[in-house]
Design an enzyme around this catalytic site. Structure first.
Site, PDB file in Angstrom:
ATOM      1  N   ASP A   3      48.486 -17.531  34.088  1.00 54.94           N
ATOM      2  CA  ASP A   3      49.388 -18.157  33.126  1.00 54.94           C
ATOM      3  C   ASP A   3      50.878 -17.801  33.482  1.00 54.94           C
ATOM      4  OD1 ASP A   3      50.065 -19.686  31.000  1.00 54.94           O
ATOM      5  OD2 ASP A   3      49.750 -18.009  29.428  1.00 54.94           O
ATOM      6  N   PHE A  17      46.405 -24.406  25.621  1.00 57.12           N
ATOM      7  CA  PHE A  17      45.622 -23.169  25.435  1.00 57.12           C
ATOM      8  C   PHE A  17      44.175 -23.551  25.815  1.00 57.12           C
ATOM      9  CE2 PHE A  17      43.927 -19.442  23.581  1.00 57.12           C
ATOM     10  CZ  PHE A  17      44.496 -18.356  24.365  1.00 57.12           C
ATOM     11  N   ARG A  63      34.453 -17.637  23.576  1.00 56.11           N
ATOM     12  CA  ARG A  63      34.265 -16.894  25.055  1.00 56.11           C
ATOM     13  C   ARG A  63      32.872 -17.504  25.417  1.00 56.11           C
ATOM     14  NH1 ARG A  63      37.513 -12.885  26.489  1.00 56.11           N
ATOM     15  NH2 ARG A  63      38.121 -11.406  25.066  1.00 56.11           N
ATOM     16  N   GLU A  87      40.208 -13.068  38.596  1.00 61.01           N
ATOM     17  CA  GLU A  87      40.855 -13.472  37.322  1.00 61.01           C
ATOM     18  C   GLU A  87      40.256 -14.498  36.885  1.00 61.01           C
ATOM     19  OE1 GLU A  87      42.121 -12.905  34.695  1.00 61.01           O
ATOM     20  OE2 GLU A  87      44.166 -11.939  34.775  1.00 61.01           O
ATOM     21  N   ASP A  88      40.130 -15.014  35.481  1.00 59.06           N
ATOM     22  CA  ASP A  88      39.793 -16.168  34.781  1.00 59.06           C
ATOM     23  C   ASP A  88      41.150 -17.021  34.728  1.00 59.06           C
ATOM     24  OD1 ASP A  88      41.520 -14.594  32.913  1.00 59.06           O
ATOM     25  OD2 ASP A  88      40.124 -14.603  31.363  1.00 59.06           O
TER      26      ASP A  88
HETATM   27  P1  IMP Z   1      49.542 -13.944  31.803  1.00 60.51           P
HETATM   28  O1  IMP Z   1      50.114 -12.730  32.152  1.00 60.51           O
HETATM   29  O2  IMP Z   1      50.643 -14.824  31.130  1.00 60.51           O
HETATM   30  O3  IMP Z   1      49.198 -14.569  33.370  1.00 60.51           O
HETATM   31  O4  IMP Z   1      48.299 -14.081  31.274  1.00 60.51           O
HETATM   32  C1  IMP Z   1      47.218 -13.863  31.760  1.00 60.51           C
HETATM   33  C2  IMP Z   1      46.348 -13.686  30.716  1.00 60.51           C
HETATM   34  O5  IMP Z   1      46.231 -14.191  29.598  1.00 60.51           O
HETATM   35  C3  IMP Z   1      44.796 -14.112  31.188  1.00 60.51           C
HETATM   36  O6  IMP Z   1      44.247 -13.078  32.057  1.00 60.51           O
HETATM   37  C4  IMP Z   1      43.985 -14.288  29.841  1.00 60.51           C
HETATM   38  O7  IMP Z   1      43.347 -13.229  29.294  1.00 60.51           O
HETATM   39  C5  IMP Z   1      45.108 -14.655  28.767  1.00 60.51           C
HETATM   40  N1  IMP Z   1      45.407 -16.176  28.988  1.00 60.51           N
HETATM   41  C6  IMP Z   1      46.484 -17.117  29.274  1.00 60.51           C
HETATM   42  N2  IMP Z   1      46.295 -18.246  29.195  1.00 60.51           N
HETATM   43  C7  IMP Z   1      45.184 -18.396  28.191  1.00 60.51           C
HETATM   44  C8  IMP Z   1      44.559 -19.595  27.702  1.00 60.51           C
HETATM   45  O8  IMP Z   1      44.914 -20.598  27.912  1.00 60.51           O
HETATM   46  N3  IMP Z   1      43.321 -19.127  26.991  1.00 60.51           N
HETATM   47  C9  IMP Z   1      43.071 -17.975  26.787  1.00 60.51           C
HETATM   48  N4  IMP Z   1      43.558 -16.858  27.348  1.00 60.51           N
HETATM   49  C10 IMP Z   1      44.484 -17.078  28.276  1.00 60.51           C
HETATM   50 MG    MG Z   2      42.365 -12.279  31.399  1.00 66.38          MG
END
Ligand code: IMP
Ligand code: MG
Length: 172
Positions: free
Chosen positions: A100, A149, A162, A96-97
């Site tokens: 969050d 963010f 990106r 994963e990148d």
């Molecule tokens: P989660 O389900 O809240 O953990 O969201 C994860 C996904 O949201 C990641 O795979 C990213 O694609 C996107 N995401 C979460 N935080 C950021 C951020 O700070 N910048 C860009 N994309 C984010």
């Molecule tokens: Mg993602």
């Protein structure tokens, strides 16, 4: 106008990926792991990671959608594109990148688990633990970052930024 501020440089990212790759190589040597990248954000990280690992590995991608427009998660995860590779009996490493709230990757870990891999681990380059809504087992973590963010190094805001090689915050 959006103002970009670099918070982690490309050099720091490269160094960290080398460290992660060394650890992962040690754990997966001879296992021909299946690396599953989460589109679109993780394509940059996965491509650098797999080359730094430099051991035989297979790659596949899933596409999940959680964010609509803007910077807040809708909380609903959708599988937009599933796997082409069979998972059963494979050593799977989800790449994963960023983690969050954790809902996206949790959804994916469940999806993989139900398909009976030999083992399952999670690697994320960035971790925002202050925003967590569900507990996520992270086996390999690059950077813990504050609640802001971020864009660049594969991460976007409505498909913008990106391509940036460094990790940046956006200031309005
Ligand atoms: P989660 O389900 O809240 O953990 O969201 C994860 C996904 O949201 C990641 O795979 C990213 O694609 C996107 N995401 C979460 N935080 C950021 C951020 O700070 N910048 C860009 N994309 C984010
Ligand atoms: Mg993602």
């Amino acid at each position: 106008m959006d103002k970009l501020k670099i918070i982690i440089t490309r050099e720091e990212i490269t160094k960290k990926i080398d460290e992660l790759a060394t650890e992962i190589r040690r754990d997966y040597r001879g296992k021909n792991p299946l690396l599953i990248g989460v589109l679109k954000g993780s394509f940059v990280f996965l491509s650098d990671l797999v080359r730094a690992m430099n051991i035989p590995a297979e790659i596949d991608f899933v596409r999940l959608a959680s964010y609509g427009a803007g910077t807040e998660s809708s909380g609903k995860i959708k599988l937009v594109q599933g796997l082409k590779t069979s998972i059963k009996g494979r050593h799977v490493l989800v790449v994963e990148d960023i983690v969050d709230g954790g809902l996206t990757v949790n959804f994916l870990l469940d999806y993989v688990k139900r398909r009976k891999p030999a083992s399952l681990k999670l690697c994320t380059l960035f971790d925002k633990p202050s925003r967590r809504k569900v507990e996520v087992p992270i086996d390999y973590r690059g950077f813990t970052i504050p609640d802001a963010f971020v864009v660049g190094y594969g991460l976007d805001l409505d498909e913008k930024f990106r391509y940036l090689p460094d990790l940046c915050t956006l200031e309005e």
